[in-house]
Design a protein around this motif. Structure first.
Motif, PDB file in Angstrom:
ATOM      1  N   SER A 149      55.534  48.719  24.800  1.00 38.14           N
ATOM      2  CA  SER A 149      54.263  49.439  24.980  1.00 38.14           C
ATOM      3  C   SER A 149      54.223  50.335  26.203  1.00 38.14           C
ATOM      4  N   GLY A 150      55.249  50.281  27.051  1.00 34.23           N
ATOM      5  CA  GLY A 150      55.229  51.073  28.267  1.00 34.23           C
ATOM      6  C   GLY A 150      54.282  50.482  29.300  1.00 34.23           C
ATOM      7  N   ALA A 151      54.052  51.225  30.373  1.00 30.48           N
ATOM      8  CA  ALA A 151      53.161  50.741  31.439  1.00 30.48           C
ATOM      9  C   ALA A 151      51.712  50.903  31.008  1.00 30.48           C
ATOM     10  N   ASP A 152      51.000  49.806  30.947  1.00 31.35           N
ATOM     11  CA  ASP A 152      49.603  49.830  30.519  1.00 31.35           C
ATOM     12  C   ASP A 152      48.837  48.816  31.357  1.00 31.35           C
ATOM     13  N   ASP A 153      47.821  49.262  32.074  1.00 27.08           N
ATOM     14  CA  ASP A 153      47.089  48.388  32.983  1.00 27.08           C
ATOM     15  C   ASP A 153      46.396  47.246  32.242  1.00 27.08           C
ATOM     16  N   GLN A 154      45.770  47.551  31.122  1.00 27.46           N
ATOM     17  CA  GLN A 154      45.052  46.518  30.379  1.00 27.46           C
ATOM     18  C   GLN A 154      46.003  45.483  29.800  1.00 27.46           C
ATOM     19  N   VAL A 155      47.135  45.928  29.279  1.00 30.02           N
ATOM     20  CA  VAL A 155      48.127  44.999  28.747  1.00 30.02           C
ATOM     21  C   VAL A 155      48.655  44.104  29.866  1.00 30.02           C
ATOM     22  N   ALA A 156      48.900  44.697  31.032  1.00 33.37           N
ATOM     23  CA  ALA A 156      49.370  43.907  32.173  1.00 33.37           C
ATOM     24  C   ALA A 156      48.358  42.832  32.544  1.00 33.37           C
ATOM     25  N   ALA A 157      47.083  43.204  32.583  1.00 33.18           N
ATOM     26  CA  ALA A 157      46.037  42.226  32.899  1.00 33.18           C
ATOM     27  C   ALA A 157      45.970  41.139  31.841  1.00 33.18           C
ATOM     28  N   ASP A 158      46.143  41.503  30.587  1.00 38.72           N
ATOM     29  CA  ASP A 158      46.097  40.513  29.508  1.00 38.72           C
ATOM     30  C   ASP A 158      47.247  39.512  29.608  1.00 38.72           C
ATOM     31  N   VAL A 159      48.446  40.015  29.890  1.00 37.70           N
ATOM     32  CA  VAL A 159      49.612  39.128  29.986  1.00 37.70           C
ATOM     33  C   VAL A 159      49.501  38.223  31.209  1.00 37.70           C
ATOM     34  N   LEU A 160      49.158  38.803  32.344  1.00 37.27           N
ATOM     35  CA  LEU A 160      49.083  38.011  33.573  1.00 37.27           C
ATOM     36  C   LEU A 160      47.922  37.019  33.539  1.00 37.27           C
ATOM     37  N   GLY A 161      46.801  37.448  32.950  1.00 35.05           N
ATOM     38  CA  GLY A 161      45.663  36.546  32.860  1.00 35.05           C
ATOM     39  C   GLY A 161      45.821  35.511  31.761  1.00 35.05           C
ATOM     40  N   GLY A 162      46.342  35.942  30.618  1.00 31.64           N
ATOM     41  CA  GLY A 162      46.423  35.044  29.461  1.00 31.64           C
ATOM     42  C   GLY A 162      47.572  34.070  29.504  1.00 31.64           C
ATOM     43  N   PHE A 163      48.678  34.456  30.151  1.00 39.07           N
ATOM     44  CA  PHE A 163      49.829  33.542  30.200  1.00 39.07           C
ATOM     45  C   PHE A 163      50.101  33.032  31.611  1.00 39.07           C
ATOM     46  N   ALA A 164      50.243  33.955  32.567  1.00 38.75           N
ATOM     47  CA  ALA A 164      50.611  33.533  33.924  1.00 38.75           C
ATOM     48  C   ALA A 164      49.559  32.624  34.544  1.00 38.75           C
ATOM     49  N   ALA A 166      46.573  31.471  33.154  1.00 35.29           N
ATOM     50  CA  ALA A 166      45.928  30.476  32.293  1.00 35.29           C
ATOM     51  C   ALA A 166      46.863  29.348  31.884  1.00 35.29           C
ATOM     52  N   THR A 167      48.161  29.599  31.855  1.00 38.59           N
ATOM     53  CA  THR A 167      49.104  28.579  31.369  1.00 38.59           C
ATOM     54  C   THR A 167      50.159  28.212  32.403  1.00 38.59           C
ATOM     55  N   MET A 168      50.884  29.210  32.895  1.00 36.44           N
ATOM     56  CA  MET A 168      52.030  28.925  33.762  1.00 36.44           C
ATOM     57  C   MET A 168      51.617  28.251  35.069  1.00 36.44           C
ATOM     58  N   VAL A 169      50.630  28.811  35.760  1.00 36.44           N
ATOM     59  CA  VAL A 169      50.251  28.271  37.072  1.00 36.44           C
ATOM     60  C   VAL A 169      49.758  26.824  36.982  1.00 36.44           C
ATOM     61  N   TYR A 187      43.970  18.639  31.067  1.00 36.95           N
ATOM     62  CA  TYR A 187      43.065  19.488  31.846  1.00 36.95           C
ATOM     63  C   TYR A 187      43.531  20.936  31.831  1.00 36.95           C
ATOM     64  N   ALA A 188      44.829  21.143  32.086  1.00 42.00           N
ATOM     65  CA  ALA A 188      45.341  22.503  32.224  1.00 42.00           C
ATOM     66  C   ALA A 188      45.289  23.276  30.916  1.00 42.00           C
ATOM     67  N   LEU A 189      45.687  22.624  29.823  1.00 40.76           N
ATOM     68  CA  LEU A 189      45.830  23.341  28.562  1.00 40.76           C
ATOM     69  C   LEU A 189      44.608  23.254  27.661  1.00 40.76           C
ATOM     70  N   VAL A 190      43.830  22.180  27.798  1.00 39.12           N
ATOM     71  CA  VAL A 190      42.642  22.036  26.946  1.00 39.12           C
ATOM     72  C   VAL A 190      41.402  22.541  27.674  1.00 39.12           C
ATOM     73  N   TRP A 191      41.143  21.987  28.859  1.00 35.24           N
ATOM     74  CA  TRP A 191      39.930  22.394  29.570  1.00 35.24           C
ATOM     75  C   TRP A 191      40.041  23.822  30.104  1.00 35.24           C
ATOM     76  N   GLU A 192      41.110  24.102  30.858  1.00 29.42           N
ATOM     77  CA  GLU A 192      41.241  25.419  31.470  1.00 29.42           C
ATOM     78  C   GLU A 192      41.486  26.523  30.442  1.00 29.42           C
ATOM     79  N   GLY A 244      37.688  26.585  28.961  1.00 28.17           N
ATOM     80  CA  GLY A 244      37.385  27.523  30.031  1.00 28.17           C
ATOM     81  C   GLY A 244      37.262  28.958  29.556  1.00 28.17           C
ATOM     82  N   SER A 245      37.875  29.270  28.418  1.00 29.66           N
ATOM     83  CA  SER A 245      37.791  30.634  27.895  1.00 29.66           C
ATOM     84  C   SER A 245      36.777  30.779  26.777  1.00 29.66           C
ATOM     85  N   LEU A 246      36.379  29.650  26.161  1.00 30.16           N
ATOM     86  CA  LEU A 246      35.474  29.715  25.012  1.00 30.16           C
ATOM     87  C   LEU A 246      34.060  29.237  25.313  1.00 30.16           C
ATOM     88  N   VAL A 247      33.936  28.235  26.170  1.00 22.40           N
ATOM     89  CA  VAL A 247      32.625  27.645  26.458  1.00 22.40           C
ATOM     90  C   VAL A 247      32.123  28.175  27.794  1.00 22.40           C
TER      91      VAL A 247
END
Length: 239
Positions: free
Chosen positions: A41-56, A58-61, A165-170, A174-177
């Protein structure tokens, strides 16, 4: 308060061959995903925010926080070797504080550093996205390490509870409720990141003052309770 011997033993336990592989798996996956996304997709600010927020963030940390926080003390309590540590002339608060510092450092290295690298790969830090999420990872690392260190002192199933806690609550509630978001380390960290980035790419449902207060309170409270639990454990062993 910081004891180098306790720190060295904790680092050795956390960074053993098997646990180091587990700690490194998600960061490597994040980098691979970032390279693939940038290639397609090339450099895209919104895609970067989605990947870092959705995976890094929300899950990895939080998962790395679980591994580092519970692994800093949980295995020693489970196999009884903590008794030998407590028999040494080291104050109990120093043991907890040192293990917390080690857990925070390991969580930061294995989460914040790859988050920054991934952000630079994705969009070269366009609109401060990479730096904002790196700051969020650093802030979250502190709270996660304290919470999961505390869990490691109170239950033999700390990893299971931590992952729930990390995968269910957070990640899920945390994203739906809406109400659950206020009680989410992820959202507190995002509030700090939002201040760094500005704009609309990084957002949080929690105000910055509230987020800072809750991060400090949870970190201090979890650390204090972990120390109290360790103190009771010592007394029980002496009896």
């Amino acid at each position: 308060m910081y004891d180098p011997t306790v720190a060295r033993l904790t680092y050795r336990g956390l960074l053993g061959r098997r646990r180091a592989v587990i700690l490194g798996a998600l960061p490597v996956l994040l980098i691979v995903i970032s390279l693939a996304v940038r290639g397609f997709s090339g450099a895209d600010d919104q895609v970067a925010a989605d990947v870092l927020g959705g995976f890094a963030l929300a899950t990895m940390v939080p998962v790395i926080g679980v591994i580092a926080g519970t692994g800093a003390i949980g295995p020693e309590i489970d196999d009884g070797s903590v008794v030998y540590l407590l028999s040494k002339p080291v104050k109990r608060p120093a043991i907890i504080f040192t293990k917390l510092i080690v857990a925070i450092a390991v969580t930061m290295v294995f989460s914040a550093v790859p988050t920054l690298v991934a952000g630079l790969i994705l969009n070269g830090n366009g609109q401060q996205v990479a730096v904002a999420y790196t700051v969020a990872a650093l802030v979250a690392s502190i709270a996660y390490a304290a919470v999961f260190l505390f869990l490691g002192t109170v239950t033999r199933h700390a990893v299971v509870f931590g992952l729930v806690y990390a995968l269910v609550w957070e990640a899920l509630f945390g994203s739906l409720v809406e109400g659950a978001r206020t009680l989410s380390v992820q959202q507190w960290a995002l509030a700090v990141a939002q201040k760094v980035a500005g704009g609309d790419l990084v957002t949080s449902d929690v105000g910055l003052p509230t987020a800072v207060i809750l991060l400090a309170a949870v970190t201090a409270g979890a650390t204090w309770y972990a120390g109290q639990k360790l103190r009771r454990l010592t007394l029980a062993g002496e009896e």
